[in-house]
Design an enzyme around this catalytic site. Structure first.
Site, short mmCIF file in Angstrom:
data_model
loop_
_atom_site.label_atom_id
_atom_site.label_comp_id
_atom_site.label_asym_id
_atom_site.label_seq_id
_atom_site.Cartn_x
_atom_site.Cartn_y
_atom_site.Cartn_z
N ARG A 102 -34.60 65.82 0.71
CA ARG A 102 -33.90 67.35 1.02
C ARG A 102 -32.16 66.80 -0.04
NH1 ARG A 102 -29.32 68.61 4.94
NH2 ARG A 102 -28.77 71.22 3.92
N HIS A 235 -41.94 71.02 4.47
CA HIS A 235 -40.33 71.50 5.87
C HIS A 235 -41.42 70.84 6.42
CE1 HIS A 235 -38.41 74.57 4.01
NE2 HIS A 235 -38.11 73.06 4.25
N ASP A 296 -40.64 81.17 5.14
CA ASP A 296 -41.63 80.06 5.43
C ASP A 296 -42.84 80.99 5.49
OD1 ASP A 296 -40.91 78.11 5.14
OD2 ASP A 296 -40.02 77.85 7.06
#
Length: 416
Positions: A102, A235, A296
């Protein structure tokens, strides 16, 4: 009285600094001349010559700082390699893979391809080390990642923050079982907090129109639909903490015991393993303890995104290939490199020139030699009637010697 002339020449040479590999822009020699007053009347040196050389010396001193000043690469390659090994050890004890991915993404994700000037265009320039950017809402919690890396930065001052953040991000993916990412280094750091990008360039987890929002953000960076979906697959690592992002559960059966600080909600059951389970789990949606954000879910709803999401759910190898390329592209976008082409930590070294060993050839192992060496052998042996395509017979040279001896005898007899 005799004149005294003291002249010392010091040729410039390549130097090194803690900031990286240095090279001189233009090698010159500097002169130090000591002139005494009797030199003015010396019959050995005329006044015009003296005047002209004094001017040259003054000019040399004037331009010395600009002409011969060393220019250094942004990061030292040896220190960067050592930093990578130290970071691998850090991963083993802290399990900080997700937050490092990240960190690299958020330092690079501010790039705007429509802005030409650096650092205004954003991109990976290490600006996330400054408090003003760490306080952007999208960067909540990343101050912890910077703190984890600071001891490594202190140990290796010849590495820029920009390179260190991207090194950590790529290495975290690889050490979690993900693909090898074709990274290059040499990024230049932003110099101060005034060079930080304005807030609002990073993606939001729950925008009103998720597909349009993702395209607005990632198209601005020069990325396409395939790259958006591939990057979303990262993710598979990590958790969302409601106290930081406002999304996810405080704890689930997958996160209550850590590793690392417990809590949060993960996208996958094995949230420290990089694989394609993110796409599988979003598609199936069987487990309420696994997180699915609006950005998502849209990967399987938008027609263009769905093509790639379905493919990656079925084919992990295809996902790894596309992810590695997209990650490298994201980390390079907007960055300023020195050297301009960047450099790799995994570049092959120059091959050692091959030595010809007669026994290696005569034992029938000609295929182990390079093509160039084969051609050289072929030319030499064909000159005496031999062939390099088959092993030489052990009595080959003996036969030649016998023939030469016979010819010598015949020549002697004929001569007599």
């Amino acid at each position: 009285m005799a004149a005294r002339l003291s002249l010392t020449l010091s040729p410039s040479s390549t130097t090194a600094s803690h900031g990286g590999v240095c090279r001189l822009v233009s090698p010159i020699a500097t002169a130090r001349v000591s002139l005494s007053s009797p030199l003015r009347s010396s019959p050995l040196i005329s006044r015009p010559f003296l005047h002209r050389n004094k001017s040259a010396i003054r000019l040399s001193r004037k331009n010395l700082s600009t002409v011969s000043s060393p220019k250094c690469f942004a990061s030292n390659i040896d220190e960067l390699k050592s930093a990578r090994e130290d970071f691998k050890e850090l991963l083993k004890s802290t399990f900080c893979h997700p937050i490092m991915v990240r960190l690299g993404w958020h330092d690079a994700g501010t790039y705007n391809k429509n802005i030409e000037e650096w650092p205004q265009r954003g991109g990976a320039n290490g600006s996330l080390r400054f408090e003003i950017e760490q306080k952007h809402a999208a960067n909540a919690g990343l101050v912890n990642a910077v703190k984890l890396l600071q001891p490594i930065k202190d140990k290796y001052p010849g590495v820029t923050y920009a390179d260190l953040f991207q090194l950590a991000s790529a290495t975290a993916v690889e050490e979690a079982g993900g693909p090898k990412i074709p990274m290059k280094y040499g990024r230049v750091d932003a110099s101060g907090p005034e060079q930080c990008p304005e807030e609002g360039r990073l993606p939001d987890a729950g925008p009103p129109s998720p597909a349009a929002h993702l395209r607005d953000v990632f198209y601005r960076m020069g990325l396409n639909d395939k790259e958006i979906v591939a990057l979303s697959g990262a993710h598979t690592l990590g958790r969302s903490r409601p106290e930081r992002s406002g999304w996810g559960k405080p704890e689930t059966k997958y996160t209550k015991d850590g590793p690392g600080a417990p809590g949060g909600q993960s996208w996958t059951a094995q949230w420290l393993k990089f694989d394609n389970s993110y796409f599988k789990d979003i598609k199936e949606r069987r487990d309420a303890d696994l997180l699915v954000l609006p950005t998502d879910a849209v990967l399987f709803e938008d027609p263009s995104f769905k093509v790639y999401a379905e493919k990656y759910a079925e084919d992990q190898e295809a996902f790894f290939k596309d992810y590695a390329e997209a990650h490298a592209k994201l980390s390079n976008g907007g960055a300023k490199f020195d050297p301009s082409e960047g450099f790799s930590l995994d570049a092959p070294t120059d091959p050692v020139p091959e030595k010809f060993v007669a026994a290696k050839y005569s034992s029938g192992k000609v295929r182990e030699l390079s093509d160039a060496m084969k051609e050289k052998i072929r030319a030499e042996y064909q000159a005496v009637g031999g062939s390099p395509d088959k092993p030489l017979q052990s009595n080959y040279f003996l036969n030649i010697m016998i023939v030469i001896a016979v010819l010598a005898i015949l020549t002697s007899l004929l001569g007599n």
